[in-house]
Write an enzyme that holds these catalytic residues in place. Structure first.
Site, PDB file in Angstrom:
ATOM      1  N   SER A  44      40.829   6.436  20.017  1.00  0.00           N
ATOM      2  CA  SER A  44      42.496   6.157  20.723  1.00  0.00           C
ATOM      3  C   SER A  44      42.669   5.678  18.347  1.00  0.00           C
ATOM      4  O   SER A  44      42.837   6.097  17.959  1.00  0.00           O
ATOM      5  CB  SER A  44      42.384   5.732  21.106  1.00  0.00           C
ATOM      6  OG  SER A  44      44.258   5.162  22.084  1.00  0.00           O
ATOM      7  N   ASP A  83      43.896   9.834  26.166  1.00  0.00           N
ATOM      8  CA  ASP A  83      43.463   9.236  25.527  1.00  0.00           C
ATOM      9  C   ASP A  83      41.806   9.049  25.717  1.00  0.00           C
ATOM     10  O   ASP A  83      41.551   9.223  26.634  1.00  0.00           O
ATOM     11  CB  ASP A  83      43.996   8.047  25.393  1.00  0.00           C
ATOM     12  CG  ASP A  83      44.077   6.864  24.582  1.00  0.00           C
ATOM     13  OD1 ASP A  83      42.814   6.322  24.181  1.00  0.00           O
ATOM     14  OD2 ASP A  83      44.555   5.678  23.659  1.00  0.00           O
TER      15      ASP A  83
END
Length: 339
Positions: free
Chosen positions: A67, A203
């Site tokens: 991320s 993510d």
């Protein structure tokens, strides 16, 4: 016969039979997810560089990120200065996490709508990442990188890797901005990203918010590094100290709605860290993830001055340990395959 056997035993015990020396350190930089709190990670690394008069990437053989940590890893790989990464978060963060309906009258509707649709538009994030990485491909990284994502369509993990092994023949052709988007589109905050082979990517924090074990596994399984050679700097994005209410002990969905994701994320992070420590030794994993009060920061809330102040403090506290643990090894030049 016994005399010859005894000689062989003495020969092995003396170490004379070793054909080569123990391998040098193999050092991994592991960067957690955490949304806008990536500003903390970038700032603490920038302070370490300034205080020790070094370039952080010179000391690491592999960088892994999830991320926001994946974005920082890519930036380091392409050669961005850390102060530029800090400026990226400060300048672009408010645009990326801008509300769809900024007026006061619509904030309540915006909050309610988040229950049914993603909170933010994808365009500001993608535009910021395109501006940051330009036309650079993953192949252009000067460091070995592994960046995590998750394939929602196949319900499977997805890792982007630089061509640091001869079997890695596809990912290096992907633009860096696409990799950065794929690793950072957090569920409920952004829509999934379909810009890489039409996969539904989200993510990587859903399975590896702390990617430390990704790094250890990559070093051992693909790069053939012995566990004894591995040293890791694991950098978090601050750890909120929470008190879990007693109602959770017998609670259902309603009681757990505000705690479930956080508990799962923390559990995964602690589990990965503990596994790495068991495999390579606690003394070889240096974790920086300071405790902060509950709700001081958020995934999409920038507290610039407080976060930067925390990074300055933590870098001052930990720079001696960083120097002792990592600065004795300069990473050899990374030479990619297929290029």
């Amino acid at each position: 016969m016994k005399e010859n056997r005894d000689k062989k035993i003495r020969h092995v015990e003396s170490g004379e039979s070793r054909s080569k020396q123990e391998p040098e350190h193999f050092q991994i930089l592991s960067l957690d997810g955490g949304g806008i709190r990536g500003l903390f990670s970038a700032a603490i690394l920038a302070h370490l560089e300034e205080d020790l008069e070094i370039k952080i990437i010179d000391y690491f053989d592999l960088i892994v990120g999830t991320s926001t940590g994946g974005i920082i890893a890519l930036a380091l790989g392409m050669g961005m200065e850390l102060h530029e990464v800090v400026h990226f978060y400060v300048n672009k963060g408010p645009d990326i996490f801008a509300g769809r309906w900024p007026s006061t009258l619509r904030r309540g509707w915006h909050w309610s709508r988040h229950w049914f649709r993603n909170k933010f538009k994808a365009n500001p994030l993608e535009d910021a990442l395109k501006e940051c990485f330009g036309e650079k491909l993953l192949a252009d990284s000067k460091k070995r990188l592994v960046i995590s994502s998750y394939n929602l369509g196949d319900d499977d993990i997805y890792l982007f890797k630089t061509p640091h092994h001869d079997r890695l023949t596809r990912d290096y052709k992907v633009p860096m901005w696409k990799v950065a988007t794929a690793t950072s589109v957090a569920p409920t905050y952004f829509p999934s990203f379909r810009g890489v082979d039409r996969n539904r990517l989200i993510d990587g924090g859903v399975w590896a918010n702390n990617p430390v074990m990704i790094g250890v596994a990559e070093a051992v399984s693909l790069l053939n590094m012995p566990l004894s050679s591995i040293h890791v700097l694991s950098l978090g994005t601050t750890n909120e100290v929470k008190t879990r209410p007693g109602k959770l002990d017998r609670g259902g969905i309603w009681q757990w709605k505000e705690n479930a994701v956080d508990v799962v994320m923390k559990g995964q992070s602690r589990g990965a860290l503990t596994q790495a420590q068991h495999l390579i030794g606690k003394d070889k994993v240096f974790r920086i993830d300071p405790n902060v009060p509950d709700k001081l920061f958020a995934l999409d809330k920038l507290s610039e001055s407080v976060l930067l102040g925390k990074a300055a403090h933590e870098s001052r506290q930990h720079s001696p340990k960083f120097k002792e643990m990592f600065m004795g090894h300069i990473a050899p030049e990374y030479k990619p395959f297929h290029l």
